[in-house]
Design an enzyme around this catalytic site. Structure first.
Site, short mmCIF file in Angstrom:
data_model
loop_
_atom_site.label_atom_id
_atom_site.label_comp_id
_atom_site.label_asym_id
_atom_site.label_seq_id
_atom_site.Cartn_x
_atom_site.Cartn_y
_atom_site.Cartn_z
N HIS A 110 0.88 -1.18 0.00
CA HIS A 110 0.00 0.00 0.00
C HIS A 110 0.91 1.23 0.00
CE1 HIS A 110 -2.78 2.91 1.95
NE2 HIS A 110 -3.77 2.11 1.55
N ASP A 188 2.86 -4.76 7.89
CA ASP A 188 1.65 -3.97 7.71
C ASP A 188 0.48 -4.95 7.84
OD1 ASP A 188 -0.65 -2.88 6.66
OD2 ASP A 188 0.35 -1.83 5.03
N GLN A 191 -4.82 -5.56 6.84
CA GLN A 191 -5.89 -6.44 6.31
C GLN A 191 -5.91 -7.80 6.99
OE1 GLN A 191 -8.08 -5.30 4.20
NE2 GLN A 191 -7.09 -3.40 3.59
N LYS A 214 -10.60 -1.14 10.22
CA LYS A 214 -10.82 -2.27 9.31
C LYS A 214 -11.17 -3.52 10.11
CE LYS A 214 -7.42 -0.45 6.08
NZ LYS A 214 -8.20 0.29 5.11
N CYS A 352 -4.65 2.44 -3.81
CA CYS A 352 -3.45 2.96 -3.12
C CYS A 352 -2.27 2.00 -3.30
CB CYS A 352 -3.68 3.19 -1.63
SG CYS A 352 -4.92 4.42 -1.29
N1 PLP Z 1 -1.90 -0.73 4.60
C1 PLP Z 1 -2.84 -1.42 3.97
C2 PLP Z 1 -2.48 -2.75 3.38
C3 PLP Z 1 -4.13 -0.92 3.88
O1 PLP Z 1 -5.08 -1.62 3.26
C4 PLP Z 1 -4.42 0.35 4.44
C5 PLP Z 1 -5.74 0.96 4.28
O2 PLP Z 1 -6.42 0.73 3.30
C6 PLP Z 1 -3.40 1.03 5.13
C7 PLP Z 1 -2.15 0.45 5.18
C8 PLP Z 1 -3.67 2.31 5.84
O3 PLP Z 1 -4.36 1.97 7.03
P1 PLP Z 1 -5.07 3.05 7.96
O4 PLP Z 1 -6.31 3.46 7.24
O5 PLP Z 1 -5.35 2.28 9.23
O6 PLP Z 1 -4.13 4.15 8.17
#
Ligand code: PLP
Length: 395
Positions: A110, A188, A191, A214, A352
């Site tokens: 992302h 990260d 998900q 999420k 993203c």
């Molecule tokens: N990393 C991944 C894989 C994501 O799907 C997202 C959000 O869509 C993020 C980071 C960013 O997360 P947050 O909205 O908790 O800042």
């Protein structure tokens, strides 16, 4: 079966297939937020009266719940943040910068696990390396190992599950390999937690980032797990009220973790609500979530596979939550617009994750992302709507 727990579905006729962007919230989360604001709204960790103490207790209860949920060893390993973006940025700026020559990421990151590295003036082959993936997006372990050998002072920052494609990385193998070459690893986990349980003792990540919104919790809440042995080297990137033991005009003595990282008034209602989201998941039990979601994911994959000209990017076995596709000759955006008119909410675009889209030579995909409140009926309605949209666009 689980829809009844979510007020959104009583108020909206939408078929919601965009949980990877944010999940709907169960009543117990919303009730806990309302209860905090209407019955004991006070600041935490400061005042010493009944409601303030209750707020602090509830707030810290979430930390305990999260600690137990992800099997962290100590409460101080759980730091509350605004979300995964803030957690990644905190580690990037306060731990990795100036300490590691190279950051290694996967091809499926992302933007929030790419841009912070660019902000450190790192770019491809200049302090930033990207592990290849093959045509079904499988992580290339051999390339990864070579990168670790060629770049001895590396920090690895890798997504657990791709938000754009739902692809699951072989995390244990990645972390063990990184550790073999002395590299530390941040995951990260945006998900992960909505779909399956994670165990810090089992995977042995050094840092793990968590998203509240999420995971059926409120927006503006997340967490960072930091293995205790790294806490001393992680510097707070902002300081202020609630982070200090003692201040004079000469110097400041900070509190220990986690408090030294949680400057200012926190998102108290959100964190209390997030605790309820964790309890909600624990009541359902992850084994049921995994079985149920696997079943509807397979069903979605099968039904989509029957559609002429569908293009998939992953198999269904090593994927979870999200399924990305295109229809040959059509723009994903056009499908999304028509489906929206039929009250079916999916996401289209690059999600993203522009670099992997560029690598695949596409502008984006249509993405369906599932959660426990979805069922086969949602999928049938989506497939029917998709067929209609395709017909309109092709005729
Ligand atoms: N990393 C991944 C894989 C994501 O799907 C997202 C959000 O869509 C993020 C980071 C960013 O997360 P947050 O909205 O908790 O800042």
């Amino acid at each position: 079966m689980y829809k009844k727990y979510f007020p959104y579905f009583k108020n909206s006729k939408n078929i919601y297939l965009d949980t990877a962007a944010t999940a709907q919230k169960p009543s117990i989360v919303l009730d806990a937020i309302n209860e905090y604001y209407t019955q004991y709204c006070s600041n935490t960790h400061r005042s010493n009266f009944g409601d303030a103490n209750r707020a602090t207790t509830e707030f810290e209860h979430t930390r305990e719940l999260l600690k137990n949920c992800i099997k962290a060893k100590e409460s101080k390993e759980i730091i509350f943040t605004k979300g995964v973006t803030e957690s990644l940025n905190l580690v990037a700026s306060s731990f990795v910068k100036d300490r590691f020559d190279t950051v290694i990421i996967s091809s499926l990151e992302h933007h929030s696990n790419i841009v912070p590295w660019h902000m450190q003036e790192r770019s491809l082959h200049k302090g930033l390396e990207v592990v290849n993936c093959d045509e079904d997006l499988t992580f290339d372990m051999e390339h990864f190992e070579n990168l670790l050998i060629q770049n001895p002072n590396s920090f690895v920052s890798i997504t657990h599950v791709s938000n754009a494609f739902g692809k699951l990385h072989p995390l244990k193998n990645i972390i063990q390999t990184a550790h073999k070459y002395g590299a530390l690893v941040m995951i990260d986990g945006a998900q992960s937690l909505p779909h399956f349980n994670i165990d810090m003792q089992d995977i042995e990540a050094d840092f793990y980032t968590i998203s509240g919104h999420k995971t059926y919790g409120p927006t503006g809440v997340g967490a960072l797990y930091v293995k205790a042995k790294h806490l001393e080297k992680l510097r707070p990137y902002q300081t202020g009220g609630a982070t200090i033991k003692d201040v004079s005009y000469d110097k400041t003595v900070l509190l220990d973790s986690p408090f030294k990282f949680e400057a200012g008034t926190q998102n108290i209602a959100g964190i209390i609500g997030f605790g309820k989201a964790i309890e909600f998941l624990q009541n359902i039990e992850y084994k049921n979530i995994i079985n149920y979601e696997n079943e509807i994911y397979e069903y979605l994959y099968e039904k989509l596979g029957e559609i002429k000209d569908v293009i998939f990017y992953t198999d269904s076995i090593n994927s979870i939550g999200s399924l990305s596709f295109n229809i040959k000759g059509l723009m994903a955006e056009d499908l999304g617009i028509l489906l929206d008119k039929m009250k079916i909410s999916i996401r289209t675009g690059h999600h993203c994750a522009q670099p992997i889209m560029k690598k695949l030579g596409i502008n984006g995909t249509a993405r369906v992302s599932l959660a426990i409140y979805n069922d086969k009926n949602d999928i049938d309605i989506f497939i029917k709507g998709l067929k209609r949209a395709i017909k309109i666009l092709k005729d």
